[in-house]
Design a protein around this motif. Structure first.
Motif, PDB file in Angstrom:
ATOM      1  N   ILE A   1       7.398   4.391 -13.254  1.00 53.91           N
ATOM      2  CA  ILE A   1       8.282   4.108 -12.209  1.00 53.91           C
ATOM      3  C   ILE A   1       9.297   5.293 -11.881  1.00 53.91           C
ATOM      4  O   ILE A   1       9.227   6.026 -10.889  1.00 53.91           O
ATOM      5  CB  ILE A   1       9.061   2.953 -12.338  1.00 53.91           C
ATOM      6  N   LYS A   2       9.780   5.719 -13.001  1.00 51.46           N
ATOM      7  CA  LYS A   2      10.621   6.993 -12.860  1.00 51.46           C
ATOM      8  C   LYS A   2       9.827   8.344 -12.450  1.00 51.46           C
ATOM      9  O   LYS A   2      10.303   9.217 -11.464  1.00 51.46           O
ATOM     10  CB  LYS A   2      11.349   7.353 -14.256  1.00 51.46           C
ATOM     11  N   SER A   3       8.599   8.297 -13.061  1.00 49.25           N
ATOM     12  CA  SER A   3       7.793   9.504 -12.674  1.00 49.25           C
ATOM     13  C   SER A   3       7.482   9.565 -11.230  1.00 49.25           C
ATOM     14  O   SER A   3       7.406  10.524 -10.526  1.00 49.25           O
ATOM     15  CB  SER A   3       6.309   9.657 -13.530  1.00 49.25           C
ATOM     16  N   TYR A   4       7.026   8.185 -10.614  1.00 43.54           N
ATOM     17  CA  TYR A   4       6.772   7.941  -9.284  1.00 43.54           C
ATOM     18  C   TYR A   4       8.010   8.444  -8.466  1.00 43.54           C
ATOM     19  O   TYR A   4       7.958   9.195  -7.341  1.00 43.54           O
ATOM     20  CB  TYR A   4       6.446   6.719  -8.973  1.00 43.54           C
ATOM     21  N   ASP A   5       9.100   7.961  -8.834  1.00 45.91           N
ATOM     22  CA  ASP A   5      10.374   8.219  -8.092  1.00 45.91           C
ATOM     23  C   ASP A   5      10.689   9.876  -7.829  1.00 45.91           C
ATOM     24  O   ASP A   5      11.144  10.460  -6.963  1.00 45.91           O
ATOM     25  CB  ASP A   5      11.510   7.517  -8.318  1.00 45.91           C
ATOM     26  N   LYS A   6      10.481  10.488  -9.013  1.00 48.04           N
ATOM     27  CA  LYS A   6      10.753  11.979  -9.105  1.00 48.04           C
ATOM     28  C   LYS A   6       9.700  12.575  -8.086  1.00 48.04           C
ATOM     29  O   LYS A   6      10.194  13.518  -7.410  1.00 48.04           O
ATOM     30  CB  LYS A   6      10.390  12.401 -10.516  1.00 48.04           C
ATOM     31  N   GLU A   7       8.447  12.423  -8.256  1.00 51.92           N
ATOM     32  CA  GLU A   7       7.714  13.156  -7.298  1.00 51.92           C
ATOM     33  C   GLU A   7       7.743  12.588  -5.951  1.00 51.92           C
ATOM     34  O   GLU A   7       7.719  13.546  -4.975  1.00 51.92           O
ATOM     35  CB  GLU A   7       6.417  12.570  -7.708  1.00 51.92           C
TER      36      GLU A   7
ATOM     37  N   ALA B   1      10.888  14.919  -4.880  1.00 53.65           N
ATOM     38  CA  ALA B   1      10.554  16.290  -4.519  1.00 53.65           C
ATOM     39  C   ALA B   1       9.383  16.211  -3.491  1.00 53.65           C
ATOM     40  O   ALA B   1       9.627  17.465  -2.625  1.00 53.65           O
ATOM     41  CB  ALA B   1       9.906  16.603  -5.838  1.00 53.65           C
ATOM     42  N   GLY B   2       8.836  15.221  -3.147  1.00 53.97           N
ATOM     43  CA  GLY B   2       7.965  15.480  -2.014  1.00 53.97           C
ATOM     44  C   GLY B   2       8.535  15.486  -0.590  1.00 53.97           C
ATOM     45  O   GLY B   2       7.927  15.929   0.259  1.00 53.97           O
ATOM     46  N   LEU B   3       9.732  14.735  -0.517  1.00 49.98           N
ATOM     47  CA  LEU B   3      10.454  14.859   0.613  1.00 49.98           C
ATOM     48  C   LEU B   3      10.804  16.333   1.366  1.00 49.98           C
ATOM     49  O   LEU B   3      10.815  16.440   2.402  1.00 49.98           O
ATOM     50  CB  LEU B   3      11.888  14.117   0.668  1.00 49.98           C
ATOM     51  N   GLN B   4      11.449  16.977   0.488  1.00 49.47           N
ATOM     52  CA  GLN B   4      11.502  18.718   0.746  1.00 49.47           C
ATOM     53  C   GLN B   4      10.213  19.063   1.341  1.00 49.47           C
ATOM     54  O   GLN B   4      10.249  19.986   2.184  1.00 49.47           O
ATOM     55  CB  GLN B   4      12.096  19.192  -0.290  1.00 49.47           C
ATOM     56  N   ASN B   5       9.209  18.862   0.489  1.00 48.05           N
ATOM     57  CA  ASN B   5       7.899  19.467   0.644  1.00 48.05           C
ATOM     58  C   ASN B   5       7.368  19.173   1.959  1.00 48.05           C
ATOM     59  O   ASN B   5       6.821  19.785   3.095  1.00 48.05           O
ATOM     60  CB  ASN B   5       6.797  19.540  -0.347  1.00 48.05           C
ATOM     61  N   LEU B   6       7.438  17.749   2.427  1.00 45.27           N
ATOM     62  CA  LEU B   6       7.147  17.117   3.538  1.00 45.27           C
ATOM     63  C   LEU B   6       7.684  17.643   4.820  1.00 45.27           C
ATOM     64  O   LEU B   6       7.342  18.033   5.716  1.00 45.27           O
ATOM     65  CB  LEU B   6       7.378  15.548   3.420  1.00 45.27           C
ATOM     66  N   ALA B   7       9.119  18.178   4.602  1.00 45.53           N
ATOM     67  CA  ALA B   7       9.772  18.694   5.892  1.00 45.53           C
ATOM     68  C   ALA B   7       9.501  19.947   5.952  1.00 45.53           C
ATOM     69  O   ALA B   7       9.527  20.287   7.057  1.00 45.53           O
ATOM     70  CB  ALA B   7      11.514  18.429   5.287  1.00 45.53           C
TER      71      ALA B   7
ATOM     72  N   MET C   1       0.905  -1.314   0.034  1.00 44.64           N
ATOM     73  CA  MET C   1       0.154  -0.108   0.073  1.00 44.64           C
ATOM     74  C   MET C   1       0.825   1.441   0.095  1.00 44.64           C
ATOM     75  O   MET C   1       0.399   2.282  -0.597  1.00 44.64           O
ATOM     76  CB  MET C   1      -0.962  -0.161   1.224  1.00 44.64           C
ATOM     77  N   PRO C   2       2.110   1.445   0.691  1.00 41.53           N
ATOM     78  CA  PRO C   2       2.883   2.680   0.726  1.00 41.53           C
ATOM     79  C   PRO C   2       3.112   2.905  -0.928  1.00 41.53           C
ATOM     80  O   PRO C   2       3.697   4.092  -1.029  1.00 41.53           O
ATOM     81  CB  PRO C   2       3.816   2.422   1.579  1.00 41.53           C
ATOM     82  N   GLU C   3       3.372   2.021  -1.468  1.00 38.60           N
ATOM     83  CA  GLU C   3       3.787   2.328  -3.152  1.00 38.60           C
ATOM     84  C   GLU C   3       2.576   2.536  -4.079  1.00 38.60           C
ATOM     85  O   GLU C   3       2.892   2.489  -5.270  1.00 38.60           O
ATOM     86  CB  GLU C   3       4.617   1.137  -3.568  1.00 38.60           C
TER      87      GLU C   3
END
Length: 509
Positions: free
Chosen positions: A254-260, A263-269, A222-224
């Motif tokens: 897969i690449k689009s998911y990894d890219k998002e 990028a989301g790690l910075q927004n999450l922080a 589910m996390p993926e």
């Protein structure tokens, strides 16, 4: 709008090499997989078209607020919904049931799809709970692009039960992936137990629910689930385990998911570092910007009322000074009039009896009458010079100019007085009208209170009358019953038994 076409055969699915899915395909360690058997119904998944809030980059997930009109479809969202309906028609797919959540954009999407397919309203059925989108608690109302990528990163690094967003104080729930999973399981349990062999179109309001549905069908953790990135208006046909796995065979996804996710790690922080007071909602920011713009804008002063034009030689004076001057001028004018009358009498006495004066000369009647229309000082000077007979044309012109100026000033003052009186009358009329309205409202309220009290009294009186009538009928019935019973017992000779019976009845009462 993306449309995932159905595969031609299951053999084509099994023959497709999927080397890049080795890290996400189900393993023995993966838990909480979709434990349903193959569905008996055919399901098509559709994410609602773009809303006006999504167009403005605002994320609104509160289930109550999402039913407001401002969460309806934008023009682009309407086109996406109609395109989804035409795509179903092109593939000769006619849903027997369209299920949609109560969010305004989802309801409008379902209606437009039904119109394209010429479906009746009995086939468009709302789902009140299980199709709700994921609600993001404290992050509700923030920028859509920042918050959505932060949610993807949060889910990827947490377990389904721990991927929970901070709660909000306005009642917006903070759903985890586990909460969305429970709703989906309940949804499919109801659909599979209520229908069999139906073609069902599910209209979701957001991206998480349809993405998690495909992840559960495919058996990936589910996390993926966000690898299935549903764009606004995206349609997925024939959702099934085989179709879900086949949708992952493109490496670009897969690449689009990894890219998002990165990028989301910075927004999450960034979001996790801010408290509730530091987060500013999009609509709050717009209100603050408009307030700041209003404060900095130059407010034009109201233009004063135009004043009557005055001649350069006539200075402006207030009303009190003007009245005082007018009173003094009246006194001087009376003195001048008396002097003029005396001068006229004297001129007539000195005039030769046989002589006739020429018009316009100092001793003529029309010349003397000129003195009555000029100002006080000019009239006095005119009278004196008229007596001496030495008034020149230049002096006469000055006197005339002074008279004209005085008349203009007097006319301007009269006009101003009329304007002031009209304004005072207008204000007084408005005050009287307001007082009359207040008095009429009070009178209407008193009349309403009186009518309510009268109605209540009438109702109470009617109730008492009805109660008395019922008691009377009951008493008459009892007397008649006792009389009938007495007659019957008399016929049988059982008077003693009747008295005993009446004693029993009275003791019961």
């Amino acid at each position: 709008m993306k449309i995932h076409k159905p595969l031609s055969s299951r053999r084509q699915i099994l023959a497709t090499p999927l080397p890049f899915l080795a890290t996400i395909l189900p393993t023995a360690a993966n838990a909480r997989l979709f434990d349903f058997k193959l569905p008996e119904n055919t399901y098509h998944l559709l994410r609602a078209g773009e809303s006006t809030l999504e167009r403005d980059n605002i994320l609104l997930t509160n289930a109550l607020f999402s039913t407001q009109i401002e969460n309806g479809l934008s023009l682009k969202g309407e086109k996406q919904a109609r395109l989804a309906g035409r795509s179903l028609k092109d593939y000769s797919i006619t849903p027997t049931i369209i299920k949609f959540c109560l969010a305004t954009k989802a309801a409008e999407t379902a209606q437009l799809v039904a119109e394209e397919l010429n479906l009746g309203r009995d086939r468009v059925i709302p789902e009140f709970t299980f199709l709700d989108g994921r609600q993001v608690g404290l992050w509700d109302g923030l920028e859509l692009n920042i918050t959505q990528s932060a949610v993807v990163a949060l889910d990827a690094q947490s377990s389904p039960t721990q991927s929970q967003i901070p709660p909000n104080i306005d009642g917006t729930p903070n759903d985890s992936l586990e909460d969305v999973f429970i709703r989906l399981r309940q949804l499919f349990s109801v659909l599979e137990s209520s229908y069999s062999g139906e073609t069902i179109l599910l209209v979701f309001p957001d991206v998480t629910a349809p993405a998690l549905t495909l992840a559960l069908f495919a058996g990936i953790p589910m996390p993926e689930c966000h690898i299935f990135d549903f764009a606004a208006g995206e349609l997925f046909l024939n959702a099934s385990p085989a179709r879900a796995i086949s949708a992952l065979k493109t490496e670009s996804k897969i690449k689009s998911y990894d890219k998002e996710k990165n990028a989301g790690l910075q927004n999450l922080a960034l979001l996790q570092s801010k408290t509730s007071d530091e987060l500013v909602r999009c609509r709050e920011r717009v209100m603050l910007e408009e307030l700041e713009l209003f404060k900095n804008s130059k407010i034009e002063e109201p233009k004063p009322k135009p004043k009557p034009t005055k001649t350069p030689n006539t200075p402006a004076v207030d009303n009190n000074v003007f009245k005082e001057k007018k009173q003094k001028a009246r006194v001087r004018a009376e003195a001048v009039a008396q002097a003029r009358a005396e001068a006229v009498t004297k001129q007539k006495e000195q005039r030769p009896p046989s002589g006739v004066s020429e018009p316009g000369t100092p001793d003529s009647d029309d010349y003397i009458a000129l003195a009555g229309g000029v100002s006080a000082f000019a009239a006095a000077a005119l009278a004196v010079k008229s007596n001496n007979g030495d008034l020149s044309d230049e002096e006469l012109a000055r006197v005339e100019a002074a008279r004209v100026a005085n008349e203009r000033e007097h006319a301007a003052q009269l006009e101003q007085d009329q304007l002031d009186q009209a304004e005072a009358k207008k204000k007084n009329a408005e005050k009287i009208r307001a007082e009359n309205e207040i008095e009429a409202a009070a009178l209407a309220e008193r009349e309403r209170s009186v009518s309510l009290a009268a109605a209540a009294a009438a109702a109470q009186l009617e109730e008492e009358r009805a109660s008395a009538e019922r008691a009377k009928i009951k008493k008459e019935s009892q007397v008649k019953y006792e009389q009938d019973l007495q007659d019957a017992l008399d016929d049988d000779g059982g008077a003693g038994a009747f008295d005993s019976f009446l004693d029993v009845l009275r003791s019961d009462e």
